[in-house]
Design a protein around this motif. Structure first.
Motif, PDB file in Angstrom:
ATOM      1  N   LEU A   1       3.960  12.478   5.779  1.00 24.94           N
ATOM      2  CA  LEU A   1       3.423  11.175   6.173  1.00 24.94           C
ATOM      3  C   LEU A   1       4.583  10.272   6.560  1.00 24.94           C
ATOM      4  O   LEU A   1       5.651  10.327   5.947  1.00 24.94           O
ATOM      5  N   SER A   2       4.345   9.420   7.557  1.00 26.11           N
ATOM      6  CA  SER A   2       5.369   8.474   7.980  1.00 26.11           C
ATOM      7  C   SER A   2       4.675   7.228   8.514  1.00 26.11           C
ATOM      8  O   SER A   2       3.550   7.290   9.004  1.00 26.11           O
ATOM      9  N   MET A   3       5.369   6.095   8.431  1.00 22.70           N
ATOM     10  CA  MET A   3       4.842   4.838   8.936  1.00 22.70           C
ATOM     11  C   MET A   3       5.643   4.442  10.169  1.00 22.70           C
ATOM     12  O   MET A   3       6.868   4.596  10.189  1.00 22.70           O
ATOM     13  N   SER A   4       4.953   3.931  11.198  1.00 25.28           N
ATOM     14  CA  SER A   4       5.656   3.469  12.394  1.00 25.28           C
ATOM     15  C   SER A   4       6.542   2.280  12.045  1.00 25.28           C
ATOM     16  O   SER A   4       6.340   1.597  11.033  1.00 25.28           O
ATOM     17  N   PHE A   5       7.515   2.019  12.895  1.00 26.61           N
ATOM     18  CA  PHE A   5       8.477   0.946  12.666  1.00 26.61           C
ATOM     19  C   PHE A   5       7.793  -0.404  12.468  1.00 26.61           C
ATOM     20  O   PHE A   5       8.170  -1.176  11.594  1.00 26.61           O
TER      21      PHE A   5
ATOM     22  N   SER B   1       2.064  -0.557  12.134  1.00 30.34           N
ATOM     23  CA  SER B   1       0.688  -0.547  12.634  1.00 30.34           C
ATOM     24  C   SER B   1       0.046   0.836  12.632  1.00 30.34           C
ATOM     25  O   SER B   1      -1.171   0.942  12.747  1.00 30.34           O
ATOM     26  N   THR B   2       0.853   1.888  12.503  1.00 31.55           N
ATOM     27  CA  THR B   2       0.323   3.250  12.610  1.00 31.55           C
ATOM     28  C   THR B   2       0.911   4.145  11.532  1.00 31.55           C
ATOM     29  O   THR B   2       2.120   4.181  11.330  1.00 31.55           O
ATOM     30  N   LEU B   3       0.019   4.871  10.864  1.00 31.27           N
ATOM     31  CA  LEU B   3       0.413   5.903   9.912  1.00 31.27           C
ATOM     32  C   LEU B   3       0.371   7.229  10.668  1.00 31.27           C
ATOM     33  O   LEU B   3      -0.558   7.482  11.435  1.00 31.27           O
ATOM     34  N   VAL B   4       1.368   8.068  10.483  1.00 30.08           N
ATOM     35  CA  VAL B   4       1.442   9.362  11.162  1.00 30.08           C
ATOM     36  C   VAL B   4       1.397  10.456  10.106  1.00 30.08           C
ATOM     37  O   VAL B   4       2.110  10.395   9.111  1.00 30.08           O
ATOM     38  N   SER B   5       0.525  11.451  10.325  1.00 31.85           N
ATOM     39  CA  SER B   5       0.458  12.588   9.406  1.00 31.85           C
ATOM     40  C   SER B   5       0.687  13.876  10.183  1.00 31.85           C
ATOM     41  O   SER B   5       0.239  14.023  11.317  1.00 31.85           O
TER      42      SER B   5
ATOM     43  N   PHE C   1       0.828  -1.202   0.000  1.00 33.86           N
ATOM     44  CA  PHE C   1       0.000   0.000   0.000  1.00 33.86           C
ATOM     45  C   PHE C   1       0.863   1.253   0.000  1.00 33.86           C
ATOM     46  O   PHE C   1       1.924   1.299   0.623  1.00 33.86           O
ATOM     47  N   LEU C   2       0.385   2.247  -0.705  1.00 36.01           N
ATOM     48  CA  LEU C   2       1.034   3.545  -0.773  1.00 36.01           C
ATOM     49  C   LEU C   2       0.041   4.574  -0.244  1.00 36.01           C
ATOM     50  O   LEU C   2      -1.128   4.573  -0.644  1.00 36.01           O
ATOM     51  N   PHE C   3       0.489   5.409   0.675  1.00 39.96           N
ATOM     52  CA  PHE C   3      -0.354   6.464   1.235  1.00 39.96           C
ATOM     53  C   PHE C   3       0.144   7.802   0.712  1.00 39.96           C
ATOM     54  O   PHE C   3       1.347   8.065   0.717  1.00 39.96           O
TER      55      PHE C   3
END
Length: 66
Positions: A44-48, A51-55, A9-11
């Motif tokens: 945008l960033s993904m947790s290590f 499980s969590t997307l950060v915006s 998936f790409l956000f």
């Protein structure tokens, strides 16, 4: 833009307060999310663990999406 940990998936976000989720295997948009951001999402960033997307928004807000 940021990929999920699996790469499937790409956000993305583009000068608005919405995040689009794309399935890279089928090359289709699978979801569009909006939340507490009142202005454009700038990062945008993904947790290590994936499980969590950060915006982070131009409005100074940071949102966690799980």
């Amino acid at each position: 833009m940021v990929f999920s940990n699996s790469g499937r998936f790409l956000f993305s976000s583009y000068f608005n307060n919405k995040i689009k989720a794309w399935d890279t295997l089928y090359e289709i948009k699978v979801s569009q999310m909006s939340g507490s951001h009142k202005d454009a999402i700038k990062s945008l960033s993904m947790s290590f663990d994936g499980s969590t997307l950060v915006s982070a928004g131009k409005d100074g807000m940071i949102t966690l999406w799980s």
